[in-house]
Each structure stands twice: as structure tokens, then as C-alpha cells.
Design an enzyme around this catalytic site. Structure first.
Site, short mmCIF file in Angstrom:
data_model
loop_
_atom_site.label_atom_id
_atom_site.label_comp_id
_atom_site.label_asym_id
_atom_site.label_seq_id
_atom_site.Cartn_x
_atom_site.Cartn_y
_atom_site.Cartn_z
N TYR A 151 8.91 -11.42 11.54
CA TYR A 151 9.50 -10.08 11.32
C TYR A 151 10.55 -10.15 10.21
O TYR A 151 10.50 -9.37 9.25
CB TYR A 151 10.12 -9.60 12.63
N ASN B 19 0.83 -1.22 0.00
CA ASN B 19 0.00 0.00 0.00
C ASN B 19 0.86 1.26 0.00
O ASN B 19 0.56 2.23 -0.71
CB ASN B 19 -0.94 0.00 1.21
#
Ligand code: UDP
Length: 316
Positions: A150, A104
Site C-alpha cells: 500500500y 489510467n
């Protein structure tokens, strides 16, 4: 410039807001506040050149008007096994913000024809077999270990950033951030600096995980922010390490904090404290940042710790 900072209410993000506002730019911070806090940006409230949008960037990002740079800093980042804001307690959110959030944020950069910086991490090197770590090192990461949520999210984010650069010609940069500390870290995020400083200020023993022989290299946040600002002004598209190469064992680090704070309680060895995959050693090779950005850290560990301790003293 108008600069959009995802994770703008976080530890590093909020310092970036301050830095770019002080240079006369306008800043829009986006944060869903799951690890960030409005406390970090409350001093900016009411300014004409600052806007805060509470939003999860893993969902479509809508921003009106022009944007000149997108700095994608939203993500949980603490590997603590117990802290509610650590990525081990937020595994899906961490994978989503690294993947969908980066998609995004890159989408905004592409649509607005803006520069883009990805906040990547020394964790892309995993538990490294090369020391110190150069940008050319491909890393040693367990793809399904607990830290993978992560590490692999950030590795994917780097791949996506390079794909947008190569395919859509987006003007991207990637900063690989090594351990950073300073005011506005969360006291309870479980990382070594807030843990040790909080314990020292409460006159409790410092919890050294394992035998404390593992090393880290700690960079003060203003040095990091300066490196990021220089990277934004450069034309460097490949990943760049920003960190302090001053390596110290966790045991020595604990002793240094006890000395500065006059903590009489000493050290408590917690043999089982290390997470699976906790890197044994970590130190950036910053020759590229020196060469390309003319950057190197300036703040000495004692001075940075002093400022950090003063901040936490108000919170404890
Ligand atoms: N650590 C420790 N005591 C603590 C918290 C962390 O000894 O109370 C150790 C941890 O095991 C790791 C190092 O300090 O080896 C740095 O941990 P941190 O959580 O700050 O982040 P990392 O560098 O692993 O991402």
C-alpha cells in the site's frame, strides 16, 4: 462540471459523489466493488446526473464525453491481517491500482484536459520519525515490509502524478488522507473504528492490539470531503495533508467508545495484534491546509462517533 470518481462506491468515494451532486455537478462513479459496495450509492440510482460503471481501473478506462475532473480514490485501504478486503489479502491488486490504476486515471485527465486529484495517504510517512507529520517529511517506509504494498503503491502514485504535472502539464493535486471514519465504512474491514464500534454494539470486549499506546488522529468523513472539495478548487499541486490533528491513543479511543455505547464488556488486550510496521504515532500537521485552503476539521470526535455508531447499529 462532470466529475469522474474512481472508487466511487467506496467509503470516501461515495461521500464525494454525494457532495459534488449536492453542488449541482454530474458524477460518474467507477468501481470494481472488491472493497466498495453498491449499498453506498444505491440512494443515487435513477438520477440523471449520476452514472455508475462497474470496472477495474487497473485496466484501460474508457469514458465517453467530456470530463472536467478525475478523482482517483480506488484502492483497498485497510491494513487488517485477516479481513478479506484488507490490502494484505489483496497485495497485487493494491500495487496494480496504485500504479496502473493511477496511470489510467491520469491518462483520462490528460486526454480530457481535466483536473486530477490523487487520494494519497498518511501511510507515505510510514512509521514516522517526525511528529506531527508535515508534507515536507519524506517518511520512514520499509520498501519490502507487508504494508509496503500500500505505502509504496501510493508513493509511486504520487511520483507519477507529479511527473504528469511536470511533463504533460496536467492540472493535478495530491491529498494525503489521515485516518478517516464515518458511515459507510465496512463493518468487517478490520480497521479500528468498525472493529471497536461493532464489538461495542455486540457487547463484546474491544480488541486493543499491542498495549494500545500507539496513537491515531481521527477525522470525520464530512470534514475530509470538505477539505478535498477545497483542494479541487485551489491551485495547489504539491501534496496537502487533510486530517484531524486531535491525537488519541488506541487504548483511550477504546475507552471512549465503551463509554458512549455503554458497553459493559470492557477491553481485551491482544498483544500480538499489531501488523509489522504498524505506526506507533500518527498526527497530521495541517498548517498548510489551514493556510492554503482555509480548512480545518469541525466535527468533534464524540459527535462523529455518535453518527458512526447510529450507522453501524443498523448493520450489526
Ligand atoms: N487496532 C486495534 N484493534 C483493532 C483494530 C486496530 O487496536 O481491532 C489498532 C491497530 O493496531 C493500529 C490502530 O488501531 O495501531 C489503527 O488501525 P487501523 O487498522 O484502523 O488503520 P491504520 O491507522 O493502522 O492504517
Amino acid at each position: 462540471m462532470r466529475i469522474l470518481i474512481t472508487g466511487g462506491a467506496g467509503f470516501i468515494g461515495s461521500h464525494l459523489c454525494d457532495r459534488f451532486l449536492s453542488e449541482g455537478h454530474s458524477v460518474t462513479a467507477i468501481d470494481n466493488l472488491i472493497t466498495g459496495s453498491t449499498r453506498n450509492i444505491q440512494h443515487l440510482a435513477g438520477r440523471d446526473d449520476f452514472t455508475f460503471i462497474k470496472h477495474n481501473v487497473s485496466e484501460y478506462i474508457f469514458v465517453e464525453g467530456n470530463v472536467d475532473a478525475v478523482l482517483h480514490f480506488a484502492s483497498p485501504a485497510s491494513p487488517s491481517q485477516t479481513a478479506p478486503t484488507g490490502y494484505l489479502q489483496l497485495p497485487i491488486q493494491t500495487l496494480k491500482v496504485g500504479a496502473l490504476g493511477t496511470l489510467n486515471a491520469l491518462g483520462v485527465a490528460k486526454a480530457k484536459n481535466a483536473k486530477f486529484i490523487l487520494a494519497s495517504t498518511s501511510e507515505v510517512y510510514g512509521d514516522p520519525l517526525e511528529h506531527p507529520q508535515k508534507e515536507s517529511y519524506w517518511g520512514h517506509v520499509d520498501p519490502i515490509g507487508p504494508r509496503s504494498v500500500y505505502d509504496e503503491a501510493k508513493r509511486f502514485a504520487e511520483a507519477l502524478t507529479m511527473a504528469y504535472h511536470r511533463t504533460h502539464n496536467v492540472n493535478t493535486r495530491i491529498v494525503r488522507i489521515f485516518n478517516t471514519y464515518g458511515p459507510r465504512m465496512q463493518l468487517d474491514d478490520g480497521r479500528v473504528v468498525p472493529n471497536f464500534v461493532g464489538q461495542a454494539l455486540r457487547h463484546e470486549p474491544l480488541t486493543v492490539y499491542g498495549d494500545g499506546s500507539q496513537t491515531r488522529s481521527f477525522c470525520f468523513v464530512t470534514d475530509l470531503v470538505d477539505g478535498i472539495a477545497r483542494l479541487l478548487n485551489s491551485d495547489e499541486h504539491d501534496p496537502t495533508n487533510i486530517g484531524n490533528p486531535n491525537e488519541i491513543s488506541i487504548l483511550e479511543f477504546a475507552k471512549a467508545i465503551n463509554l458512549i455505547t455503554d458497553n459493559p464488556a470492557g477491553i481485551k488486550i491482544v498483544a500480538s495484534g499489531r501488523t509489522q510496521g504498524d505506526p506507533q504515532q500518527r498526527k497530521p500537521d495541517i498548517s498548510k491546509a489551514k493556510r492554503v485552503l482555509n480548512w480545518e476539521p469541525k466535527v468533534k470526535l464524540d459527535d462523529g462517533l455518535q453518527k458512526t455508531i447510529e450507522y453501524f447499529a443498523k448493520m450489526v
